[in-house]
Design a protein around this motif. Structure first.
Motif, short mmCIF file in Angstrom:
data_model
loop_
_atom_site.label_atom_id
_atom_site.label_comp_id
_atom_site.label_asym_id
_atom_site.label_seq_id
_atom_site.Cartn_x
_atom_site.Cartn_y
_atom_site.Cartn_z
N ILE A 1 0.82 -1.21 0.00
CA ILE A 1 0.00 0.00 0.00
C ILE A 1 0.86 1.26 0.00
O ILE A 1 0.34 2.36 0.11
CB ILE A 1 -0.99 0.04 1.18
CG1 ILE A 1 -0.27 0.03 2.53
CG2 ILE A 1 -1.99 -1.11 1.08
CD1 ILE A 1 -1.15 0.37 3.70
N LEU A 2 2.17 1.09 -0.13
CA LEU A 2 3.10 2.21 -0.17
C LEU A 2 3.70 2.28 -1.57
O LEU A 2 4.58 1.50 -1.92
CB LEU A 2 4.20 2.02 0.88
CG LEU A 2 5.20 3.15 1.06
CD1 LEU A 2 4.52 4.46 1.43
CD2 LEU A 2 6.22 2.76 2.14
N PRO A 3 3.20 3.20 -2.40
CA PRO A 3 3.68 3.27 -3.79
C PRO A 3 5.16 3.66 -3.86
O PRO A 3 5.66 4.45 -3.06
CB PRO A 3 2.82 4.38 -4.41
CG PRO A 3 1.69 4.60 -3.48
CD PRO A 3 2.15 4.17 -2.12
N ALA A 4 5.85 3.12 -4.85
CA ALA A 4 7.28 3.38 -5.04
C ALA A 4 7.56 4.86 -5.19
O ALA A 4 8.60 5.35 -4.71
CB ALA A 4 7.81 2.61 -6.25
N GLU A 5 6.66 5.62 -5.81
CA GLU A 5 6.92 7.04 -6.03
C GLU A 5 6.93 7.85 -4.73
O GLU A 5 7.41 8.97 -4.69
CB GLU A 5 5.96 7.66 -7.05
CG GLU A 5 4.52 7.62 -6.65
CD GLU A 5 3.76 6.42 -7.21
OE1 GLU A 5 2.53 6.42 -7.13
OE2 GLU A 5 4.40 5.48 -7.72
N GLU A 6 6.41 7.28 -3.64
CA GLU A 6 6.43 7.97 -2.35
C GLU A 6 7.70 7.70 -1.55
O GLU A 6 7.99 8.39 -0.57
CB GLU A 6 5.20 7.58 -1.52
CG GLU A 6 3.91 8.10 -2.10
CD GLU A 6 2.70 7.77 -1.24
OE1 GLU A 6 2.86 7.49 -0.05
OE2 GLU A 6 1.58 7.79 -1.80
N VAL B 1 13.94 2.10 -7.11
CA VAL B 1 13.47 2.76 -5.89
C VAL B 1 13.22 1.72 -4.80
O VAL B 1 13.67 1.87 -3.66
CB VAL B 1 12.20 3.59 -6.17
CG1 VAL B 1 11.56 4.07 -4.89
CG2 VAL B 1 12.52 4.76 -7.09
N ARG B 2 12.51 0.65 -5.14
CA ARG B 2 12.22 -0.39 -4.15
C ARG B 2 13.49 -1.06 -3.65
O ARG B 2 13.64 -1.31 -2.46
CB ARG B 2 11.25 -1.42 -4.73
CG ARG B 2 9.81 -0.89 -4.84
CD ARG B 2 8.83 -2.00 -5.18
NE ARG B 2 8.99 -2.48 -6.54
CZ ARG B 2 8.38 -1.97 -7.60
NH1 ARG B 2 7.56 -0.96 -7.45
NH2 ARG B 2 8.57 -2.47 -8.80
N ASP B 3 14.44 -1.33 -4.56
CA ASP B 3 15.70 -1.94 -4.14
C ASP B 3 16.46 -1.04 -3.18
O ASP B 3 17.01 -1.51 -2.17
CB ASP B 3 16.58 -2.25 -5.36
CG ASP B 3 16.05 -3.40 -6.21
OD1 ASP B 3 15.16 -4.14 -5.73
OD2 ASP B 3 16.53 -3.55 -7.36
N LEU B 4 16.51 0.26 -3.46
CA LEU B 4 17.20 1.20 -2.57
C LEU B 4 16.50 1.30 -1.22
O LEU B 4 17.14 1.40 -0.18
CB LEU B 4 17.29 2.59 -3.21
CG LEU B 4 18.48 2.83 -4.12
CD1 LEU B 4 18.34 4.19 -4.80
CD2 LEU B 4 19.78 2.74 -3.35
N TYR B 5 15.17 1.28 -1.24
CA TYR B 5 14.40 1.33 0.01
C TYR B 5 14.73 0.13 0.89
O TYR B 5 15.03 0.28 2.08
CB TYR B 5 12.90 1.39 -0.31
CG TYR B 5 12.02 1.25 0.90
CD1 TYR B 5 11.83 2.32 1.77
CD2 TYR B 5 11.37 0.05 1.18
CE1 TYR B 5 11.02 2.20 2.89
CE2 TYR B 5 10.56 -0.07 2.30
CZ TYR B 5 10.38 1.00 3.14
OH TYR B 5 9.59 0.87 4.25
#
Length: 162
Positions: free
Chosen positions: A15-20, A53-57
């Motif tokens: 529920i947490l979009p990558a763009e956020e 983005v997801r990988d860095l997060y």
């Protein structure tokens, strides 16, 4: 609760979009968190490659020692968040019905009841059916909010701690 810790279950619950995530990283830096991946993530534009983005997060969380919860825990946190949102009038019954994701899961009787009622939502419900569904959903939400030990772990003020 730390916003990165809070975001971990949201990320797993999808529920947490990558763009956020870049803005979340920037806020975390302002809050005093710091790691190489977090700085890099905070510098990315919102329209960056979602996989990058997801990988860095995930790397930033790892560098900061913040574990990602398993899917069951994340799904239960989402369910409890929806229940508390309804109880505190932050969400409408329709928001709850539309807020379910594929990762929602239930372990307790109260979670199962709330999920079962919430999943019955349909835009095609007749007005009398809708009113009955909303009443049942609110009752199930109050029952879940009263007994859950997940409220404090998802940052609900005044929630029971487990």
């Amino acid at each position: 609760m730390d916003r990165l810790q809070f975001s971990a279950w949201q990320y797993v619950a999808e529920i947490l979009p990558a763009e956020e995530l870049p803005m979340l990283a920037a806020h975390a830096l302002v809050d005093g968190r710091d790691s190489p991946a977090l700085r890099e993530l905070a510098g990315l534009p919102r329209r960056s490659n979602p996989a990058e983005v997801r990988d860095l997060y995930v790397l930033a969380l790892r560098e900061l020692g913040i574990p990602l919860p398993d899917e069951e825990t994340a799904g239960r946190c989402l369910l409890v968040t929806l229940a508390f949102g309804l109880v505190h009038d932050e969400l409408s019954p329709k928001d709850v019905g539309n807020g379910l994701s594929m990762t929602v899961t239930a372990r307790t009787w109260e979670e199962t009841r709330f999920l079962s009622v919430a999943a019955d939502y349909s835009e095609w419900l007749e007005p009398d059916e809708l009113a009955q569904w909303e009443k049942e959903l609110r009752t199930a939400a109050h029952s879940l909010a009263a007994v859950t030990d997940l409220g404090s772990s998802i940052g609900v003020p005044g929630a029971r701690s487990g």
